[in-house]
Write a protein that holds these residues in place. Structure first.
Motif, short mmCIF file in Angstrom:
data_model
loop_
_atom_site.label_atom_id
_atom_site.label_comp_id
_atom_site.label_asym_id
_atom_site.label_seq_id
_atom_site.Cartn_x
_atom_site.Cartn_y
_atom_site.Cartn_z
N GLN A 1 15.81 12.60 -7.67
CA GLN A 1 16.63 11.44 -7.36
C GLN A 1 16.08 10.68 -6.14
OE1 GLN A 1 18.11 14.61 -7.60
NE2 GLN A 1 18.59 14.31 -9.75
N ASN A 2 15.26 11.34 -5.32
CA ASN A 2 14.74 10.76 -4.09
C ASN A 2 13.23 10.98 -4.03
OD1 ASN A 2 14.55 9.65 -1.56
ND2 ASN A 2 15.13 11.54 -0.51
N PRO A 3 12.45 10.32 -4.91
CA PRO A 3 11.01 10.57 -4.95
C PRO A 3 10.30 10.04 -3.71
CG PRO A 3 11.57 8.75 -6.38
CD PRO A 3 12.88 9.31 -5.86
N THR A 4 9.17 10.64 -3.41
CA THR A 4 8.34 10.16 -2.31
C THR A 4 7.64 8.89 -2.75
OG1 THR A 4 7.96 12.44 -1.62
CG2 THR A 4 6.46 10.77 -0.74
N PRO A 5 7.81 7.79 -2.01
CA PRO A 5 7.22 6.51 -2.43
C PRO A 5 5.75 6.38 -2.04
CG PRO A 5 8.53 6.19 -0.46
CD PRO A 5 8.65 7.64 -0.83
N PHE A 6 4.86 6.57 -3.00
CA PHE A 6 3.43 6.37 -2.79
C PHE A 6 2.97 5.26 -3.72
CE2 PHE A 6 3.68 10.69 -1.16
CZ PHE A 6 2.89 10.59 -0.02
N ALA A 7 2.23 4.33 -3.17
CA ALA A 7 1.64 3.28 -3.99
C ALA A 7 0.29 3.77 -4.49
CB ALA A 7 1.45 2.01 -3.16
N GLN A 8 -0.14 3.27 -5.64
CA GLN A 8 -1.48 3.59 -6.14
C GLN A 8 -2.49 3.06 -5.12
OE1 GLN A 8 -2.94 4.98 -9.22
NE2 GLN A 8 -4.67 4.83 -7.87
N THR A 9 -3.39 3.89 -4.69
CA THR A 9 -4.46 3.46 -3.80
C THR A 9 -5.74 3.37 -4.60
OG1 THR A 9 -3.40 4.49 -1.90
CG2 THR A 9 -5.72 3.97 -1.68
N TYR A 10 -6.50 2.34 -4.34
CA TYR A 10 -7.74 2.09 -5.05
C TYR A 10 -8.91 2.15 -4.07
CZ TYR A 10 -4.63 0.23 -8.66
OH TYR A 10 -3.66 0.07 -9.60
N PHE A 11 -10.12 2.13 -4.63
CA PHE A 11 -11.35 2.16 -3.85
C PHE A 11 -12.06 0.81 -3.92
CE2 PHE A 11 -10.81 6.43 -5.75
CZ PHE A 11 -10.76 7.21 -4.61
N HIS A 12 -12.76 0.48 -2.85
CA HIS A 12 -13.62 -0.72 -2.81
C HIS A 12 -14.92 -0.33 -2.15
CE1 HIS A 12 -14.65 -4.99 -2.56
NE2 HIS A 12 -15.08 -4.74 -1.34
N GLY A 13 -16.03 -0.35 -2.92
CA GLY A 13 -17.35 -0.03 -2.38
C GLY A 13 -18.04 -1.29 -1.89
N THR A 14 -18.64 -1.21 -0.70
CA THR A 14 -19.22 -2.38 -0.07
C THR A 14 -20.21 -1.98 1.02
OG1 THR A 14 -18.65 -4.45 1.09
CG2 THR A 14 -17.36 -2.50 1.66
N LYS A 15 -20.86 -2.95 1.61
CA LYS A 15 -21.65 -2.72 2.82
C LYS A 15 -21.03 -3.44 4.01
CE LYS A 15 -25.94 -1.52 0.63
NZ LYS A 15 -27.24 -1.95 0.19
N ALA A 16 -19.87 -4.02 3.80
CA ALA A 16 -19.17 -4.73 4.87
C ALA A 16 -18.63 -3.75 5.90
CB ALA A 16 -18.04 -5.56 4.29
N ASP A 17 -18.56 -4.19 7.13
CA ASP A 17 -18.01 -3.39 8.23
C ASP A 17 -16.54 -3.77 8.38
OD1 ASP A 17 -17.72 -1.75 10.43
OD2 ASP A 17 -18.65 -3.16 11.83
N LEU A 18 -15.67 -2.95 7.84
CA LEU A 18 -14.24 -3.24 7.83
C LEU A 18 -13.47 -2.19 8.62
CD1 LEU A 18 -13.98 -4.07 4.02
CD2 LEU A 18 -14.08 -5.70 5.92
N ALA A 19 -12.26 -2.54 9.02
CA ALA A 19 -11.40 -1.64 9.78
C ALA A 19 -10.04 -1.55 9.11
CB ALA A 19 -11.25 -2.14 11.21
N LEU A 20 -9.26 -0.53 9.46
CA LEU A 20 -7.91 -0.39 8.94
C LEU A 20 -7.12 -1.66 9.20
CD1 LEU A 20 -6.91 3.24 9.97
CD2 LEU A 20 -7.56 2.41 7.73
N GLY A 21 -6.40 -2.10 8.18
CA GLY A 21 -5.58 -3.30 8.30
C GLY A 21 -6.28 -4.59 7.92
N ASP A 22 -7.63 -4.57 7.86
CA ASP A 22 -8.36 -5.78 7.46
C ASP A 22 -7.99 -6.15 6.03
OD1 ASP A 22 -9.70 -5.89 9.86
OD2 ASP A 22 -11.64 -5.28 9.06
N LEU A 23 -8.11 -7.44 5.75
CA LEU A 23 -7.91 -7.94 4.39
C LEU A 23 -9.26 -8.31 3.80
CD1 LEU A 23 -4.76 -10.23 4.76
CD2 LEU A 23 -4.87 -7.91 3.81
N ILE A 24 -9.50 -7.84 2.59
CA ILE A 24 -10.70 -8.22 1.83
C ILE A 24 -10.26 -9.39 0.96
CG2 ILE A 24 -12.41 -7.48 0.14
CD1 ILE A 24 -11.81 -4.57 1.07
#
Length: 143
Positions: free
Chosen positions: A7-30
């Motif tokens: 009745q009270n499931p743990t809310p996890f969104a599907q997480t996907y992968f993105h392969g790149t050579k870009a230098d990104l940080a947590l919170g950045d938007l692609i």
């Protein structure tokens, strides 16, 4: 404490992968609008993600640029659709679980340890992509 139950499931969104050579940080938007890694390499209308690590590894290995290949965990901010270069008549059923969007992806993590394909296999894949380009076979994502 509130433990997950049926009745009270743990809310996890599907997480996907993105392969790149870009230098990104947590919170950045692609975001779309940068030069594409494939096809005519013009400003990309779409951005891409995958639900399989292997497809993300290919993305990191085949991406243009000078940096090292990196694989980020991303969450889409809008709707996704199948990547037509990897689905439809070419690979029915989308076995690579590859998708595209015009909406940004938010970087939520990075895969720090992954195994590259062999150098010979990467060279062969790059040669195949070059052969398609020479034959005038472009990405369906350029349309």
């Amino acid at each position: 404490m509130n433990y997950p139950t049926e009745q009270n499931p743990t809310p996890f969104a599907q997480t996907y992968f993105h392969g790149t050579k870009a230098d990104l940080a947590l919170g950045d938007l692609i975001e779309a609008g940068y030069n594409s890694n494939f096809g005519k390499r013009k400003n990309a209308k779409y951005i891409f993600l995958t639900a399989t690590l292997d497809a993300a590894i290919w993305g990191a290995e085949l991406a243009s640029g000078e940096g090292r290949g990196r694989i980020f965990l991303v969450e889409p901010t809008g709707p996704l659709e199948d990547d037509p270069d990897l689905t439809d008549k070419k690979f029915p059923g989308n076995p690579t679980k590859s998708y595209r969007s015009t909406d940004p992806f938010k970087v939520v993590g990075e895969v720090s340890h992954w195994k590259s394909h062999s150098e010979e296999l990467v060279i062969a894949m790059k040669a195949q992509l070059e052969k398609l380009k020479d034959q005038g076979i472009d990405s369906l994502n350029d349309e």
